[in-house]
Structures are given as C-alpha cells and as structure tokens.
Scaffold this motif. Structure first.
Motif, PDB file in Angstrom:
ATOM      1  N   GLY A 298     -10.231 -25.986  26.750  1.00  0.00           N
ATOM      2  CA  GLY A 298     -11.214 -27.060  26.751  1.00  0.00           C
ATOM      3  C   GLY A 298     -12.549 -26.771  26.116  1.00  0.00           C
ATOM      4  O   GLY A 298     -13.493 -27.538  26.298  1.00  0.00           O
ATOM      5  N   ILE A 299     -12.708 -25.695  25.343  1.00  0.00           N
ATOM      6  CA  ILE A 299     -13.966 -25.430  24.643  1.00  0.00           C
ATOM      7  C   ILE A 299     -13.645 -24.996  23.209  1.00  0.00           C
ATOM      8  O   ILE A 299     -12.538 -24.516  22.942  1.00  0.00           O
ATOM      9  N   PRO A 300     -14.575 -25.142  22.269  1.00  0.00           N
ATOM     10  CA  PRO A 300     -14.291 -24.822  20.852  1.00  0.00           C
ATOM     11  C   PRO A 300     -14.122 -23.327  20.615  1.00  0.00           C
ATOM     12  O   PRO A 300     -14.338 -22.498  21.498  1.00  0.00           O
ATOM     13  N   LYS A 301     -13.749 -22.993  19.379  1.00  0.00           N
ATOM     14  CA  LYS A 301     -13.475 -21.605  19.017  1.00  0.00           C
ATOM     15  C   LYS A 301     -14.737 -20.769  18.910  1.00  0.00           C
ATOM     16  O   LYS A 301     -14.676 -19.543  19.001  1.00  0.00           O
ATOM     17  N   VAL A 302     -15.871 -21.424  18.677  1.00  0.00           N
ATOM     18  CA  VAL A 302     -17.137 -20.703  18.502  1.00  0.00           C
ATOM     19  C   VAL A 302     -18.130 -21.223  19.528  1.00  0.00           C
ATOM     20  O   VAL A 302     -18.259 -22.437  19.736  1.00  0.00           O
ATOM     21  N   TRP A 303     -18.851 -20.306  20.138  1.00  0.00           N
ATOM     22  CA  TRP A 303     -19.813 -20.621  21.191  1.00  0.00           C
ATOM     23  C   TRP A 303     -21.200 -20.283  20.665  1.00  0.00           C
ATOM     24  O   TRP A 303     -21.434 -19.207  20.113  1.00  0.00           O
ATOM     25  N   SER A 304     -22.139 -21.205  20.819  1.00  0.00           N
ATOM     26  CA  SER A 304     -23.474 -20.987  20.260  1.00  0.00           C
ATOM     27  C   SER A 304     -24.542 -20.791  21.333  1.00  0.00           C
ATOM     28  O   SER A 304     -25.720 -20.664  21.011  1.00  0.00           O
ATOM     29  N   GLU A 305     -24.151 -20.788  22.607  1.00  0.00           N
ATOM     30  CA  GLU A 305     -25.126 -20.585  23.686  1.00  0.00           C
ATOM     31  C   GLU A 305     -25.371 -19.090  23.900  1.00  0.00           C
ATOM     32  O   GLU A 305     -24.616 -18.240  23.427  1.00  0.00           O
ATOM     33  N   ASP A 306     -26.441 -18.806  24.679  1.00  0.00           N
ATOM     34  CA  ASP A 306     -26.772 -17.402  24.919  1.00  0.00           C
ATOM     35  C   ASP A 306     -26.307 -16.920  26.291  1.00  0.00           C
ATOM     36  O   ASP A 306     -26.753 -15.881  26.767  1.00  0.00           O
ATOM     37  N   HIS A 307     -25.449 -17.674  26.947  1.00  0.00           N
ATOM     38  CA  HIS A 307     -24.897 -17.214  28.215  1.00  0.00           C
ATOM     39  C   HIS A 307     -23.380 -17.101  28.096  1.00  0.00           C
ATOM     40  O   HIS A 307     -22.748 -17.736  27.252  1.00  0.00           O
ATOM     41  N   LEU A 308     -22.814 -16.289  28.946  1.00  0.00           N
ATOM     42  CA  LEU A 308     -21.398 -15.998  28.884  1.00  0.00           C
ATOM     43  C   LEU A 308     -20.587 -17.265  29.163  1.00  0.00           C
ATOM     44  O   LEU A 308     -20.817 -17.939  30.171  1.00  0.00           O
ATOM     45  N   PRO A 309     -19.643 -17.611  28.302  1.00  0.00           N
ATOM     46  CA  PRO A 309     -18.859 -18.835  28.520  1.00  0.00           C
ATOM     47  C   PRO A 309     -17.788 -18.644  29.587  1.00  0.00           C
ATOM     48  O   PRO A 309     -17.519 -17.527  30.051  1.00  0.00           O
ATOM     49  N   LEU A 310     -17.188 -19.763  29.988  1.00  0.00           N
ATOM     50  CA  LEU A 310     -15.999 -19.797  30.845  1.00  0.00           C
ATOM     51  C   LEU A 310     -16.218 -19.255  32.258  1.00  0.00           C
ATOM     52  O   LEU A 310     -15.250 -18.945  32.955  1.00  0.00           O
ATOM     53  N   GLN A 311     -17.460 -19.170  32.701  1.00  0.00           N
ATOM     54  CA  GLN A 311     -17.687 -18.732  34.068  1.00  0.00           C
ATOM     55  C   GLN A 311     -17.185 -19.751  35.087  1.00  0.00           C
ATOM     56  O   GLN A 311     -17.020 -19.426  36.267  1.00  0.00           O
ATOM     57  N   ASP A 312     -16.962 -20.977  34.658  1.00  0.00           N
ATOM     58  CA  ASP A 312     -16.471 -22.016  35.564  1.00  0.00           C
ATOM     59  C   ASP A 312     -15.012 -22.377  35.305  1.00  0.00           C
ATOM     60  O   ASP A 312     -14.518 -23.384  35.811  1.00  0.00           O
ATOM     61  N   ARG A 313     -14.306 -21.561  34.529  1.00  0.00           N
ATOM     62  CA  ARG A 313     -12.903 -21.848  34.217  1.00  0.00           C
ATOM     63  C   ARG A 313     -12.015 -20.628  34.436  1.00  0.00           C
ATOM     64  O   ARG A 313     -11.094 -20.374  33.683  1.00  0.00           O
ATOM     65  N   MET A 314     -12.312 -19.880  35.475  1.00  0.00           N
ATOM     66  CA  MET A 314     -11.545 -18.661  35.723  1.00  0.00           C
ATOM     67  C   MET A 314     -10.273 -18.951  36.523  1.00  0.00           C
ATOM     68  O   MET A 314     -10.122 -20.005  37.137  1.00  0.00           O
ATOM     69  N   MET A 315      -9.400 -17.979  36.507  1.00  0.00           N
ATOM     70  CA  MET A 315      -8.153 -18.039  37.278  1.00  0.00           C
ATOM     71  C   MET A 315      -7.955 -16.687  37.934  1.00  0.00           C
ATOM     72  O   MET A 315      -8.426 -15.666  37.434  1.00  0.00           O
ATOM     73  N   GLY A 316      -7.279 -16.686  39.062  1.00  0.00           N
ATOM     74  CA  GLY A 316      -7.108 -15.393  39.709  1.00  0.00           C
ATOM     75  C   GLY A 316      -6.386 -15.485  41.028  1.00  0.00           C
ATOM     76  O   GLY A 316      -5.702 -16.476  41.337  1.00  0.00           O
TER      77      GLY A 316
END
Length: 478
Positions: A298-316
């Motif tokens: 659900g997110i593009p191939k390139v990230w332009s923000e300065d914070h770590l992506p996918l912190q709200d899309r984890m699995m475990g």
C-alpha cells in the motif's frame, strides 16, 4: 413492654396483634427468597474488594515483567532495511537585487526489490520473585536485493540543480530494542565485501509502532553503501542475533516480502496488519510464513519522508502465556453474582423440596466462603499455576461448606447433597472460564436452564404461606 414493631422470638412472647397469617407470611418462602437476594447483593461488596486485589496483583506482575524486559530485551520490531540517499536542490529565489540562492535538503528512501526474512526463535521463561515472563533468543537472516534506483526519484521541485550525495548513502534498519543485540551486525554484499553497521538510524527517525507497546524507545542501525554498489543495484545479507520478550514484529519492507518464522513456543498469537498465509502449530512449537506482494503493502516504491516507513503496517507473533490467570480470575469475578446466586438457588430449591431448614445467616456464611475461594485462587495461582490453584481452592470451599451445612442440619445426606451441588457448579465455572470465546453463550444457557428448573421445581410452593396449615409452629426459618 413489647413494641408493635418487635419481631417474636422464642424468648419473647408473640404480641396479641400479630395474627397467625402475619407470622406465616414472615416465615414464608417469599420472605426467605427476598432475604437470600439481599444477602447475595451484600456479598458483592467484598467481591469488589477481591477484584481490586486481583487488579493490584496484575499491575505488580506487569511491573515485574517490564523489569525483566528492561534487563533482557523488550518487544522487538525489525523494520527494513532501506536505502537512504540524501540530495540537495539549489535554486534562485526572487529577482534582481532581492535574488538569493536557496538550498533545500531532500532524502530519497528506496525499498528492497525483494526481501526474505528467516528466523528461529527459542523461547524460555525468565522468573523474578513469583512472576515470570516469556523471553526469547532470536536468530534472523535478512536477505534480498536492491534494484538500481530510478533517477526520477531525485526530482527537482523548483527546477534547480541537483547534487546527489552519493558517498553519504546508508542502509538503515529499525530495531525495537537495540540494547538486546547480542553480536555485531554486518551488511554483506554477496561477493565477499561487507560493511559494518553503526548505532543509530542516521537520516531517518524511528517512531514507536502501534503494534508493540513494549518497544518504548525504538532506534536503529545504519551501514554505509558505496556509490558503485547502490547505483547499479546489489544483493544484501544481514544476520541478527538478538534477545527479546513478549512479541516479535517484522515490517514488509520489500516490494515483495517473504517472512518465515519458527519457534519452540506452542502458544503463538499471530497479529499485526497481515496474518500468515501458512502456519503449523503443535505441542513442540510453530512454523509460520507470510508473503506480502507490492500492491498489498500500500505505499510507493520510493519514500521521501525523513521518518522510517511502515511502522503502522507490521506483522508478527506474540508469545502468549497459556493461561493469564489474572485476566481469568478477573473475568470470573464478573460472573460472581451469577455464580453465588446459582449456588444459593440450588440450596433454596433443595430446601423447599425437603425437610431441611437453612437460616439466611447460614446462606451469608456460605457466601463468604465462596468469596474466600477467589482469594485462595489468586494466592495459590501465583505459586502453583491456575489449574492446580483452582482445584485446591474449589476443594477447600466445597468441603468446608458441605461439612458446615451437614453438621448444622445434623444430616449426612444434606452435607453430601451440598458437596455434589458445589462440586458441579465449580466444575461448570472452571469450564466456563476456559472457554473465553463462548463464555457468555454458555453462561446465558446455564442461567436459563437454572431458572427453568427453579420455576418448575417451585411451581406448587405456597410462596405467601397463607394456605391452610402454613402457620404451623415448626415452619421455615426466615
């Protein structure tokens, strides 16, 4: 002199104005039923204090668990790796004499084209005082490939000139509790070359995940990537040895991500944004596999923000304790009024169908013994586990109440019947608490059946005590 409001007793004469019908009514099953209901409601006061005690002990257990996690390692979150390349854009702002040069700093974050995560998790229980916490030693291997970056990712927003800081490119990976790393971490490039990771997430900030509250101070590690590597694309291999507790989460950082976890813990709780597509759970542990395609992420191939992506899309997976007895006891206390009422109702029906007479004060004493049952259950569960504690507490409460009723009524049969009733109800409560998902359904059915039996068993009872012969001197004690 006896007042008009005085109630007759064996050592106090009956006032002339007290008619036989009034006396019969005061000794009737209806009055007895109301008194028993009042006793049941009053028992909710000590039940509330027991519930507060359970919550206090549960808070203490959570505090000790946090202490263990602080020493061993908290809930772990593996997010990454990501390739972060800084660049600047230089452009002119204004015209004429007011013209000035503006330099904007940007960051391009690239995701792996493919990411494979394989982990072996060895779980054990660490104990402090009378409390314990599942902790684990994890060995994870992250491998995959970064494709050559698309140059359009370094876009000039204001039409200025770009300066890509190729020598400052880093590979960043977020980790829930960096202190729990048990060895040096190296970035392998697949051809014998490698680069050591350094502490910190460098150009990216790491925020706490919404899935794992144990990672209260998440951080990260970073490793430099030579320009010749990242410009052409490269294979990578990262081995992690880390401790943790409670849970382990992994982010689907790759455009295509595959995660395989295996452990010797037989009570996994799979959670997060994605559930495993394949899983096998046995008494010796579990195996689980997740496969997350690019579109599902659900997110593009390139990230332009300065914070770590996918912190709200984890699995475990959470390493669930087989019985959280604090939660179970607290939940059983919510059924206490029904539990006590069911026992009182059973005794009341037996009393109406026999020649036994149980005073309402004796109902209160029996109820207090049932309250002590919960205290004993809590105390013993902290030392010998929930199932054994329940057997000990239930056996003690059943034996005490059965012996008390039997000796009070001078009837061995009454004591045996009381023992059978209590044993059956305690067995039902135990089964009810083990079936967490169906507890409400089972409880409602039991309540309905108990009420139906009571209605038909007391159908011919004269509740008012006004029928002929009801005012006999040996009538029912209130």
């Amino acid at each position: 002199m006896t007042s008009d409001t005085e109630i007759p007793t064996p050592d106090r004469p009956v006032p002339p104005q007290w008619t036989p019908k009034v006396i019969s009514f005061l000794k009737s099953p209806a009055v007895k039923f109301v008194l028993i209901g009042f006793v049941t409601l009053m028992l909710m006061i000590p039940t509330t204090f027991v519930w507060v005690l359970v919550e206090e002990r549960a808070d203490r257990a959570r505090e000790v668990a946090r202490d263990i996690a602080a020493s061993w390692g908290g809930a772990q979150e593996i997010n990454g790796p990501y390739l972060a390349v800084p660049f600047t854009e230089t452009y002119t702002v204004g015209t004429g004499e007011k013209a000035r040069t503006q330099i904007d700093r940007h960051l391009a974050v690239f995701f792996p084209e493919r990411l494979d995560v394989a982990g072996d998790i060895a779980v054990e229980e660490r104990q402090k005082s009378i409390y314990s916490l599942p902790v684990y030693r994890g060995e994870l291997v992250l491998s995959g490939r970064f494709a050559a970056p698309d140059e359009t990712a370094f876009g000039a927003e204001h039409g200025g000139s770009l300066d890509i800081h190729a020598n400052k490119a880093v590979l960043v990976m977020g980790i829930g509790d960096v202190r729990a790393l048990k060895s040096e971490v190296t970035l392998g490039f697949g051809n014998g070359q490698s680069s050591k990771f350094e502490p910190g997430s460098d150009v990216l900030t790491v925020s706490p995940s919404s899935f794992s509250r144990g990672a209260v101070r998440p951080s990260g590690i970073n490793a430099s990537v030579p320009p010749l590597k990242w410009r052409k694309g490269f294979q990578f291999n990262i081995a992690l040895q880390l401790n943790g507790s409670t849970s382990l989460f992994v982010a689907p950082a790759g455009q295509t991500t595959k995660v395989t976890l295996r452990s010797d813990w037989p009570h996994p709780g799979f959670t997060g944004s994605f559930l495993p597509e394949q899983r096998t759970i046995s008494e010796t542990g579990f195996d689980a596999t997740w496969t997350i395609p690019y579109l599902a992420r659900g997110i593009p191939k390139v990230w332009s923000e300065d914070h770590l992506p996918l912190q709200d899309r984890m699995m475990g997976v959470q390493f669930v304790e087989p019985v959280n007895f604090y939660q179970t006891i607290s939940r059983s206390l919510k059924y206490a009024i029904g539990f006590i009422s069911l026992i009182f109702l059973a005794v009341f029906v037996l009393e109406l169908q026999s020649g036994w007479r149980v005073h309402w004060i004796q109902y209160g004493l029996v109820g207090l013994a049932l309250i002590i049952f919960y205290v004993m259950l809590l105390a013993f569960a902290e030392h010998v586990g929930y199932s054994r504690a329940y057997l000990i507490a239930a056996s003690a409460a059943t034996t005490l109440n059965a012996f008390y009723i039997g000796t009070s009524l001078k009837s061995r049969v009454a004591g045996l019947v009381m023992f059978a009733v209590l044993a059956g109800i305690f067995a039902v409560l135990f089964a009810l608490m083990r079936e967490q998902d169906y507890a409400l359904l089972i409880g409602s059915v039991i309540a309905f059946v108990a009420l139906a039996i009571t209605m038909f068993a007391t159908q011919k009872i004269d509740w008012t005590g006004m029928s002929p012969g009801a005012a006999r001197s040996d009538g029912m004690s209130a």
